[in-house]
Scaffold this motif. Structure first.
Motif, PDB file in Angstrom:
ATOM      1  N   UNK A  83      17.237  29.098 -15.586  1.00 27.84           N
ATOM      2  CA  UNK A  83      17.484  28.491 -16.886  1.00 27.84           C
ATOM      3  C   UNK A  83      17.118  27.004 -16.931  1.00 27.84           C
ATOM      4  N   UNK A  84      16.187  26.583 -16.075  1.00 31.99           N
ATOM      5  CA  UNK A  84      15.703  25.202 -16.039  1.00 31.99           C
ATOM      6  C   UNK A  84      14.179  25.205 -15.939  1.00 31.99           C
ATOM      7  N   UNK A  85      13.563  24.147 -16.463  1.00 32.54           N
ATOM      8  CA  UNK A  85      12.125  23.958 -16.287  1.00 32.54           C
ATOM      9  C   UNK A  85      11.945  23.128 -15.024  1.00 32.54           C
ATOM     10  N   UNK A  86      11.164  23.663 -14.088  1.00 33.42           N
ATOM     11  CA  UNK A  86      10.970  23.020 -12.791  1.00 33.42           C
ATOM     12  C   UNK A  86       9.813  22.022 -12.875  1.00 33.42           C
ATOM     13  N   UNK A  87      10.063  20.787 -12.473  1.00 35.16           N
ATOM     14  CA  UNK A  87       9.031  19.744 -12.457  1.00 35.16           C
ATOM     15  C   UNK A  87       8.375  19.739 -11.075  1.00 35.16           C
ATOM     16  N   UNK A  88       7.051  19.894 -11.049  1.00 34.23           N
ATOM     17  CA  UNK A  88       6.324  19.918  -9.776  1.00 34.23           C
ATOM     18  C   UNK A  88       5.414  18.707  -9.600  1.00 34.23           C
ATOM     19  N   UNK A  89       5.250  17.887 -10.653  1.00 35.62           N
ATOM     20  CA  UNK A  89       4.371  16.713 -10.577  1.00 35.62           C
ATOM     21  C   UNK A  89       5.099  15.464 -11.073  1.00 35.62           C
ATOM     22  N   UNK A  90       4.994  14.380 -10.317  1.00 36.66           N
ATOM     23  CA  UNK A  90       5.524  13.094 -10.760  1.00 36.66           C
ATOM     24  C   UNK A  90       4.701  12.590 -11.940  1.00 36.66           C
ATOM     25  N   UNK A  91       5.354  11.925 -12.866  1.00 35.55           N
ATOM     26  CA  UNK A  91       4.615  11.285 -13.943  1.00 35.55           C
ATOM     27  C   UNK A  91       5.364  11.279 -15.254  1.00 35.55           C
ATOM     28  N   UNK A 129       8.929  15.205  -9.001  1.00 34.80           N
ATOM     29  CA  UNK A 129       8.990  16.471  -8.280  1.00 34.80           C
ATOM     30  C   UNK A 129      10.453  16.764  -7.924  1.00 34.80           C
ATOM     31  N   UNK A 130      10.873  17.988  -8.119  1.00 35.48           N
ATOM     32  CA  UNK A 130      12.218  18.507  -7.874  1.00 35.48           C
ATOM     33  C   UNK A 130      13.196  18.264  -9.024  1.00 35.48           C
ATOM     34  N   UNK A 131      12.793  17.516 -10.070  1.00 33.60           N
ATOM     35  CA  UNK A 131      13.654  17.427 -11.248  1.00 33.60           C
ATOM     36  C   UNK A 131      13.680  18.788 -11.928  1.00 33.60           C
ATOM     37  N   UNK A 173       7.188  20.478 -22.926  1.00 33.29           N
ATOM     38  CA  UNK A 173       6.916  19.392 -21.986  1.00 33.29           C
ATOM     39  C   UNK A 173       5.422  19.378 -21.697  1.00 33.29           C
ATOM     40  N   UNK A 174       4.808  18.186 -21.762  1.00 31.01           N
ATOM     41  CA  UNK A 174       3.382  18.030 -21.439  1.00 31.01           C
ATOM     42  C   UNK A 174       3.238  16.812 -20.541  1.00 31.01           C
ATOM     43  N   UNK A 175       2.675  17.028 -19.356  1.00 31.26           N
ATOM     44  CA  UNK A 175       2.437  15.956 -18.387  1.00 31.26           C
ATOM     45  C   UNK A 175       1.350  15.035 -18.941  1.00 31.26           C
ATOM     46  N   UNK A 176       1.583  13.723 -18.947  1.00 28.68           N
ATOM     47  CA  UNK A 176       0.676  12.789 -19.586  1.00 28.68           C
ATOM     48  C   UNK A 176      -0.311  12.111 -18.643  1.00 28.68           C
ATOM     49  N   UNK A 177      -0.079  12.147 -17.354  1.00 25.91           N
ATOM     50  CA  UNK A 177      -0.983  11.448 -16.429  1.00 25.91           C
ATOM     51  C   UNK A 177      -1.269  12.315 -15.209  1.00 25.91           C
ATOM     52  N   UNK A 178      -2.108  13.350 -15.381  1.00 26.72           N
ATOM     53  CA  UNK A 178      -2.432  14.229 -14.249  1.00 26.72           C
ATOM     54  C   UNK A 178      -3.178  13.479 -13.151  1.00 26.72           C
ATOM     55  N   UNK A 179      -3.114  14.053 -11.958  1.00 29.62           N
ATOM     56  CA  UNK A 179      -3.824  13.456 -10.831  1.00 29.62           C
ATOM     57  C   UNK A 179      -2.906  12.737  -9.867  1.00 29.62           C
ATOM     58  N   UNK A 180      -1.618  12.650 -10.193  1.00 30.27           N
ATOM     59  CA  UNK A 180      -0.661  12.000  -9.307  1.00 30.27           C
ATOM     60  C   UNK A 180      -0.098  12.980  -8.295  1.00 30.27           C
ATOM     61  N   UNK A 181       1.061  12.673  -7.745  1.00 33.24           N
ATOM     62  CA  UNK A 181       1.706  13.501  -6.732  1.00 33.24           C
ATOM     63  C   UNK A 181       2.193  14.813  -7.334  1.00 33.24           C
ATOM     64  N   UNK A 182       1.747  15.927  -6.757  1.00 27.47           N
ATOM     65  CA  UNK A 182       2.167  17.266  -7.207  1.00 27.47           C
ATOM     66  C   UNK A 182       2.432  18.151  -5.998  1.00 27.47           C
ATOM     67  N   UNK A 183       3.356  19.057  -6.142  1.00 28.79           N
ATOM     68  CA  UNK A 183       3.609  20.105  -5.149  1.00 28.79           C
ATOM     69  C   UNK A 183       3.613  21.429  -5.896  1.00 28.79           C
ATOM     70  N   UNK A 184       2.694  22.324  -5.510  1.00 31.36           N
ATOM     71  CA  UNK A 184       2.581  23.607  -6.211  1.00 31.36           C
ATOM     72  C   UNK A 184       3.175  24.718  -5.399  1.00 31.36           C
TER      73      UNK A 184
END
Length: 133
Positions: free
Chosen positions: A41-49, A95-97, A122-133
């Motif tokens: 019941x949560x949206x998992x954040x995998x990329x900082x930004x 990441x992990x939020x 939710x839309x990530x605005x600055x791709x290319x940063x730290x991500x864990x998939x």
């Protein structure tokens, strides 16, 4: 074709249509094109930004609604005694939020609340940063 320099932009559109006393609003993801996932019941954040966040909905009764992302932090949204929400913000998430809704009511049980047009994007605005998939 030229290969993409970055992975797909992280995004998700979820709906919330019913409320359960133990879990609050139940988040479902009809958007199979979204690159983010719903878990517990949560949206998992995998990329900082920075993320553009849109929250909309109309409720059958007044309620207090909070959109949270990390324990011990101020909510992304905190609305008291409202019958509708139509809000947009930009927030820095890591990441992990985990983004989730919390609802409280004064006179009714959560399960008595009807929701129309409940949507969270939710839309990530600055791709290319730290991500864990």
């Amino acid at each position: 074709t030229v290969p993409s320099q970055y992975p797909p932009i992280q995004s998700i559109r979820v709906r919330f249509t019913k409320c359960e006393n133990e879990n609050g609003f139940i988040i479902t993801s009809p958007d199979t094109d979204g690159t983010m996932k719903v878990q517990n019941n949560s949206i998992i954040i995998t990329c900082d930004g920075f993320y553009l966040i849109s929250l909309k909905g109309y409720f059958s009764q007044q309620l207090s609604l909070r959109l949270l992302y990390r324990k011990g932090r101020e909510p992304l949204f905190s609305l008291n005694m409202v019958k509708f929400v139509d809000s947009v913000t930009v927030a820095y998430l890591r990441f992990k939020d985990k983004v989730y809704l919390n609802v409280t009511t004064q006179n009714a049980s959560c399960e008595d609340i009807q929701v129309n047009g409940g949507e969270l994007i939710l839309i990530h605005q600055n791709p290319g940063g730290f991500c864990v998939y």
